[in-house]
Design a protein around this motif. Sequence first.
Motif, PDB file in Angstrom:
ATOM      1  N   PHE A 225     -15.819  23.301   3.630  1.00 56.99           N
ATOM      2  CA  PHE A 225     -16.381  24.114   4.704  1.00 56.99           C
ATOM      3  C   PHE A 225     -15.917  23.793   6.129  1.00 56.99           C
ATOM      4  O   PHE A 225     -15.740  24.730   6.922  1.00 56.99           O
ATOM      5  CB  PHE A 225     -17.906  24.091   4.621  1.00 56.99           C
ATOM      6  N   PRO A 226     -15.723  22.550   6.529  1.00 56.42           N
ATOM      7  CA  PRO A 226     -15.302  22.339   7.920  1.00 56.42           C
ATOM      8  C   PRO A 226     -14.019  23.069   8.293  1.00 56.42           C
ATOM      9  O   PRO A 226     -13.963  23.770   9.316  1.00 56.42           O
ATOM     10  CB  PRO A 226     -15.135  20.816   8.003  1.00 56.42           C
ATOM     11  N   ALA A 227     -12.971  22.933   7.481  1.00 55.55           N
ATOM     12  CA  ALA A 227     -11.710  23.623   7.771  1.00 55.55           C
ATOM     13  C   ALA A 227     -11.873  25.128   7.651  1.00 55.55           C
ATOM     14  O   ALA A 227     -11.268  25.896   8.415  1.00 55.55           O
ATOM     15  CB  ALA A 227     -10.613  23.135   6.829  1.00 55.55           C
ATOM     16  N   LEU A 228     -12.691  25.576   6.705  1.00 55.90           N
ATOM     17  CA  LEU A 228     -12.934  27.006   6.540  1.00 55.90           C
ATOM     18  C   LEU A 228     -13.622  27.588   7.771  1.00 55.90           C
ATOM     19  O   LEU A 228     -13.241  28.655   8.270  1.00 55.90           O
ATOM     20  CB  LEU A 228     -13.792  27.246   5.298  1.00 55.90           C
ATOM     21  N   ILE A 229     -14.629  26.897   8.278  1.00 55.20           N
ATOM     22  CA  ILE A 229     -15.351  27.374   9.463  1.00 55.20           C
ATOM     23  C   ILE A 229     -14.409  27.487  10.656  1.00 55.20           C
ATOM     24  O   ILE A 229     -14.464  28.454  11.428  1.00 55.20           O
ATOM     25  CB  ILE A 229     -16.534  26.435   9.778  1.00 55.20           C
ATOM     26  N   ILE A 230     -13.498  26.529  10.793  1.00 55.82           N
ATOM     27  CA  ILE A 230     -12.552  26.548  11.918  1.00 55.82           C
ATOM     28  C   ILE A 230     -11.600  27.733  11.803  1.00 55.82           C
ATOM     29  O   ILE A 230     -11.382  28.458  12.787  1.00 55.82           O
ATOM     30  CB  ILE A 230     -11.767  25.225  11.987  1.00 55.82           C
ATOM     31  N   ILE A 231     -11.021  27.972  10.625  1.00 49.99           N
ATOM     32  CA  ILE A 231     -10.076  29.089  10.491  1.00 49.99           C
ATOM     33  C   ILE A 231     -10.791  30.424  10.674  1.00 49.99           C
ATOM     34  O   ILE A 231     -10.248  31.356  11.261  1.00 49.99           O
ATOM     35  CB  ILE A 231      -9.311  29.035   9.146  1.00 49.99           C
TER      36      ILE A 231
ATOM     37  N   TYR B 163      -4.577  22.436   1.312  1.00 46.40           N
ATOM     38  CA  TYR B 163      -5.666  23.333   1.700  1.00 46.40           C
ATOM     39  C   TYR B 163      -5.331  24.059   3.005  1.00 46.40           C
ATOM     40  O   TYR B 163      -5.548  25.258   3.149  1.00 46.40           O
ATOM     41  CB  TYR B 163      -6.964  22.536   1.829  1.00 46.40           C
ATOM     42  N   GLY B 164      -4.800  23.313   3.965  1.00 47.56           N
ATOM     43  CA  GLY B 164      -4.412  23.921   5.236  1.00 47.56           C
ATOM     44  C   GLY B 164      -3.328  24.972   5.066  1.00 47.56           C
ATOM     45  O   GLY B 164      -3.380  26.043   5.692  1.00 47.56           O
TER      46      GLY B 164
ATOM     47  N   CYS C 275       0.124  23.957  11.325  1.00 49.41           N
ATOM     48  CA  CYS C 275      -1.325  24.183  11.308  1.00 49.41           C
ATOM     49  C   CYS C 275      -1.998  23.333  10.236  1.00 49.41           C
ATOM     50  O   CYS C 275      -3.095  22.792  10.458  1.00 49.41           O
ATOM     51  CB  CYS C 275      -1.623  25.661  11.065  1.00 49.41           C
ATOM     52  N   ALA C 276      -1.347  23.187   9.075  1.00 47.39           N
ATOM     53  CA  ALA C 276      -1.902  22.371   7.999  1.00 47.39           C
ATOM     54  C   ALA C 276      -1.960  20.903   8.414  1.00 47.39           C
ATOM     55  O   ALA C 276      -2.927  20.194   8.100  1.00 47.39           O
ATOM     56  CB  ALA C 276      -1.059  22.534   6.737  1.00 47.39           C
ATOM     57  N   TYR C 277      -0.940  20.452   9.124  1.00 51.92           N
ATOM     58  CA  TYR C 277      -0.903  19.065   9.614  1.00 51.92           C
ATOM     59  C   TYR C 277      -2.067  18.816  10.573  1.00 51.92           C
ATOM     60  O   TYR C 277      -2.802  17.824  10.447  1.00 51.92           O
ATOM     61  CB  TYR C 277       0.434  18.800  10.308  1.00 51.92           C
TER      62      TYR C 277
ATOM     63  N   ILE D 149      -9.346  17.757  11.414  1.00 54.91           N
ATOM     64  CA  ILE D 149     -10.557  18.388  10.885  1.00 54.91           C
ATOM     65  C   ILE D 149     -10.906  17.839   9.502  1.00 54.91           C
ATOM     66  O   ILE D 149     -11.951  17.209   9.316  1.00 54.91           O
ATOM     67  CB  ILE D 149     -10.388  19.928  10.811  1.00 54.91           C
ATOM     68  N   GLU D 150     -10.032  18.064   8.525  1.00 57.88           N
ATOM     69  CA  GLU D 150     -10.363  17.756   7.136  1.00 57.88           C
ATOM     70  C   GLU D 150     -10.575  16.267   6.909  1.00 57.88           C
ATOM     71  O   GLU D 150     -11.580  15.849   6.332  1.00 57.88           O
ATOM     72  CB  GLU D 150      -9.266  18.290   6.211  1.00 57.88           C
ATOM     73  N   LYS D 151      -9.633  15.445   7.346  1.00 54.71           N
ATOM     74  CA  LYS D 151      -9.743  13.999   7.119  1.00 54.71           C
ATOM     75  C   LYS D 151     -10.960  13.420   7.826  1.00 54.71           C
ATOM     76  O   LYS D 151     -11.681  12.584   7.269  1.00 54.71           O
ATOM     77  CB  LYS D 151      -8.465  13.294   7.591  1.00 54.71           C
ATOM     78  N   ARG D 152     -11.214  13.883   9.031  1.00 52.74           N
ATOM     79  CA  ARG D 152     -12.363  13.373   9.793  1.00 52.74           C
ATOM     80  C   ARG D 152     -13.679  13.825   9.164  1.00 52.74           C
ATOM     81  O   ARG D 152     -14.655  13.070   9.137  1.00 52.74           O
ATOM     82  CB  ARG D 152     -12.268  13.834  11.247  1.00 52.74           C
TER      83      ARG D 152
END
Length: 355
Positions: free
Chosen positions: A90-96, A281-282, A318-320, A326-329
Amino acid sequence: MLVDRMEGRRNHFDILRFVAASLVVFTHAYAISLGHEDTEPFMLLSHGQSTLGYFSVLVFFVTSGFLITMSFDKSRSPGYFLKARILRIFPALIIIVALTVFIIGPLMTSMNLKEYFMQTETYGYLRASLLWPMPYELPGVFEGNVNTGIVNGSLWTLAYEFLFYLVVAGLGITGLLYKRVLMLLMFVITVILSNVPLPFGGNTVELFSIFSSGMVFYLYRKEIPYHGGLALLSLVVLALTIEYGGMIAAFPIVGSYLTFYLAYGRRVNLSGFGKRGDFSYGIYIYGFPIQQIISKQFGGSMDPYINFLLAYPLVLLCAYVSWHFIEKRALQWKHRRWNFSREIKRRSAALMHSK
């Protein structure tokens, strides 16, 4: 045995999922640039059975079934498992989704900004961050492209992915996950059902047949042999089904075996690939909108290879950023235990001390 390879602690899941995500971007270059996927190479090779993108989605789901079952098995609690899964999706999804609505939308819409932000559909797209019901269009955005109006066509699989996470959690909490014969029977039934016409739920059953294949491979890891001869046989069967039909039906067994054979192969050591980050995922969630933007700059249609070559470096960038910022944190939060009353007291004490 497959478990012997697992105990070696080296696997290539990161590179497999990276390649799979990249192939999804390649296939989408056809859908976005031409408005169809009829001439996509694997679609031609398989005589209309599948694109490289959908084949890659199958690889995603079989590896997810395996890794998510292993994750539940090794989790300290069901709550920890669910927290980890939520933080992964969800975090990366919410951002995109937010970027799509508030940055891409205003830049790409044919409406003026006031019109765009007055439309209820604009804010309705924020539902995408909840996975269901999944919206695909924003007012006036990409309406001149040959793939008309679709903002991010990749997101459709995420609802299925998260649903299957919940299925694993439910099976684990009830103890059914560890009744291996029952899980094997469930897998067989879903494979059979995925190959007969159903009035509804066809995609769910087909994708779950692939996901449950990964579950079964994990549960039977001590019995499944890791053998080059079986991998070669699986490759031959898969090749025959690609040529003569039945590829989707055969994939849960032969495709899954090949996937895990490659994942735990030791002749070529690529296990260090994931140390740079998990970008799959990114790549998956950023690819489609970036490709649509590029297509718009070329008048709405273009050569798919040019679309892919122009888009892919931007998608990787963008994936990087998504992974490292976002994702790692976000995933670091799964290790934290929050006692809200204690936290409030701590912050209040700190505030009083500062005064």
